[in-house]
Design a protein around this motif. Structure first.
Motif, short mmCIF file in Angstrom:
data_model
loop_
_atom_site.label_atom_id
_atom_site.label_comp_id
_atom_site.label_asym_id
_atom_site.label_seq_id
_atom_site.Cartn_x
_atom_site.Cartn_y
_atom_site.Cartn_z
N THR A 163 0.65 -2.13 -5.24
CA THR A 163 0.58 -0.58 -5.43
C THR A 163 0.52 -0.48 -6.97
OG1 THR A 163 1.50 -0.04 -3.41
CG2 THR A 163 1.60 1.49 -5.10
N ASP A 219 -4.53 2.26 -0.32
CA ASP A 219 -3.49 1.13 -0.32
C ASP A 219 -3.24 0.40 1.14
OD1 ASP A 219 -1.63 -0.36 -1.67
OD2 ASP A 219 -0.33 1.23 -2.39
N ASP A 220 -3.07 -0.65 0.98
CA ASP A 220 -2.56 -1.23 2.62
C ASP A 220 -3.71 -1.03 3.53
OD1 ASP A 220 -0.06 -2.31 1.46
OD2 ASP A 220 0.86 -0.49 1.49
N ARG A 318 9.91 -6.65 -6.32
CA ARG A 318 10.68 -5.38 -5.88
C ARG A 318 12.18 -5.75 -5.75
NH1 ARG A 318 8.19 -2.78 -1.16
NH2 ARG A 318 6.60 -2.15 -2.45
MG MG Z 1 2.24 -1.22 -1.82
#
Ligand code: MG
Ligand code: ADP
Length: 452
Positions: A163, A219-220, A318
């Motif tokens: 992202t 996205d995704d 993350r």
């Molecule tokens: Mg993402």
């Protein structure tokens, strides 16, 4: 650690598990008043809190306390009406501030037209061997949208920067040219947009809207799997943009050829552009990322703390940020930089992560998810190819990753003959040596097994 410090770190951790509203309701004016032998006694302001905490959060609190101080094995709540502000209030206020600051920052800044978050830039993106191809392709696209690589397809596991990277492209393009119409959409939004446009009879204007976009970032994209109507609309939108040399950027958790139930014509469109993956950063890169993030967040941490995080938090980027945030909260509350000893305590949940170990359950879960099946399907007594292959993969992984014996594998699959397990193992092994697609699938599944 004093009782008060101990409770503060418990509170800091509780907030990762429960909502802010719940936290405010149940943890305000609580504190540890004593620890005798194995039992911690926690005072709460009223009977209501006592009931809730002991019924709903007892286990979580105990586990958190025990993680920090393993001598504690029991909990008791007592009612003690309080007047003065307790550490919980303090932590709450502090966190509220941190949170609203962040919220404001993000909310204000997300661009209403493009849906882009300005936080995601190339400047803030650390490049290493794990992502350099994807980064180079993204940069090229942002400098020459619609020309160099179209579509650009970025794939990789969760929390690895997809992202961030694809939004950086959008931000860079808008920065270079205000006239370009850039749009970032998550797949969920895309799907729900199409569904509601169809329902309300507005599909034509939805399409017209899409076809006026210069740079479409979705996205995704793996979430389009199996959604036939959406894929159909997407296919048309894709073609109409593509023919006009508009840039399309896509991300996914896997390469196009591993997305189940993706229409062939879409797959071949995706494969017609540039496909680049992002894998896991190594230790050195994790350290660089941590340093970059501490600068961004304006917090200074001793080198040994950063090294400790880089060594132990390996799941994804993350998580690295999550670990830093935890230390950041501590830092803001205590006005004090974390030393290694405290950091170790605060980060226990990150470090002793069960994610590093494979298990039977995780293999079944990861395989089923990957092939879009329900777990129980893997055990169906059927010879259907859509089931047989995933089952063989599961058997193979149980042998490879868990060293299960063949009879044990056969037992797990409802007492099949152990030669079936041997056959499955050999077949997958042999095929993966000859077939890149399968090797890649196995790698992606393994990534899932080991990253929760
Ligand atoms: Mg993402
Ligand atoms: P994904 O979309 O792959 O799940 P994200 O792009 O949301 O991952 O990244 C997770 C977090 O890690 C974000 O806060 C992002 O800013 C950060 N991050 C990811 N990759 C990098 C990188 N290469 N450099 C700096 N920060 C990164």
């Amino acid at each position: 650690m004093t009782n008060s410090e101990l409770w503060q770190s418990v509170l800091a951790q509780m907030q990762f598990h429960i909502s802010k509203a719940n936290f405010a309701t149940w943890f305000q004016n609580t504190e540890i008043i004593s620890i005798d032998e194995e039992k911690a006694t926690i005072s709460v302001p009223n009977a209501f809190s006592k009931e809730w905490l002991s019924n709903k959060y007892n286990k979580l609190i105990l586990k958190t306390l025990h993680d920090i101080d393993d001598k504690i094995k029991d909990l008791e709540f007592i009612i003690k009406p309080q007047l003065a502000k307790s550490p919980a209030t303090k932590i709450l206020i502090e966190n509220e501030r941190i949170e609203t600051e962040q919220l404001k920052f993000d909310e204000f800044k997300i661009n209403k037209d493009t849906n882009l978050n300005p936080r995601y830039t190339f400047d803030g993106f650390v490049v290493g061997s794990f992502n350099e191809l994807a980064h180079a392709a993204a940069l090229a696209v942002s400098e020459n949208p619609g020309v160099t690589y179209n579509p650009l397809f970025i794939y990789g596991g969760v929390g690895l920067g997809k992202t961030h990277l694809i939004q950086s492209i959008g931000n860079k393009i808008t920065e270079n040219s205000k006239k370009k119409k850039v749009k970032y959409i998550s797949s969920e939004k895309f799907v729900s947009g199409i569904v509601s446009a169809i329902r309300s009879g507005n599909i034509e204007s939805f399409k017209a809207n899409l076809s006026s976009i210069d740079v479409l970032i979705i996205d995704d994209i793996q979430f389009l799997a199996g959604k036939n109507k959406t894929q159909e609309e997407f296919f048309h939108a894709f073609n109409s943009l593509y023919e006009k040399n508009r840039q399309i950027v896509l991300s996914s958790d896997r390469p196009p050829n591993a997305i189940p139930e993706l229409e062939e014509r879409l797959r071949s469109r995706f494969e017609g552009g540039m496909i680049a993956d992002i894998s896991l950063p190594d230790y050195e890169t994790r350290l660089v990322i941590l340093k970059q993030k501490t600068q961004e967040k304006n917090i200074e941490l001793p080198d040994d703390v950063l090294e400790y995080i880089a060594t132990n938090v390996k799941k994804n980027i993350r998580e690295l940020e999550g670990a830093l945030n935890k230390l950041l909260i501590y830092y803001k509350i205590n006005n004090n930089v974390t030393n290694l000893e405290t950091a170790k305590k605060l980060l226990k949940g990150f470090v002793f992560s069960p994610f590093d170990v494979a298990s039977y359950k995780k293999i079944i879960e990861a395989v089923a998810k990957f092939y879009n099946l329900e777990e129980k399907n893997l055990f169906d007594p059927t010879r259907r190819k859509e089931i047989v292959r995933p089952r063989q993969v599961a058997m193979f992984l149980m042998r490879r990753e868990l060293k299960y014996s063949f009879p044990a594998i056969a037992r797990k699959f409802g007492g099949k003959d152990h030669t079936t397990a041997i056959y499955a193992y050999k077949k997958i092994l042999q095929e993966s040596e000859e077939n890149n697609k399968l090797t890649e699938e196995l790698n992606l599944i393994k990534q899932r097994i080991y990253s929760g």
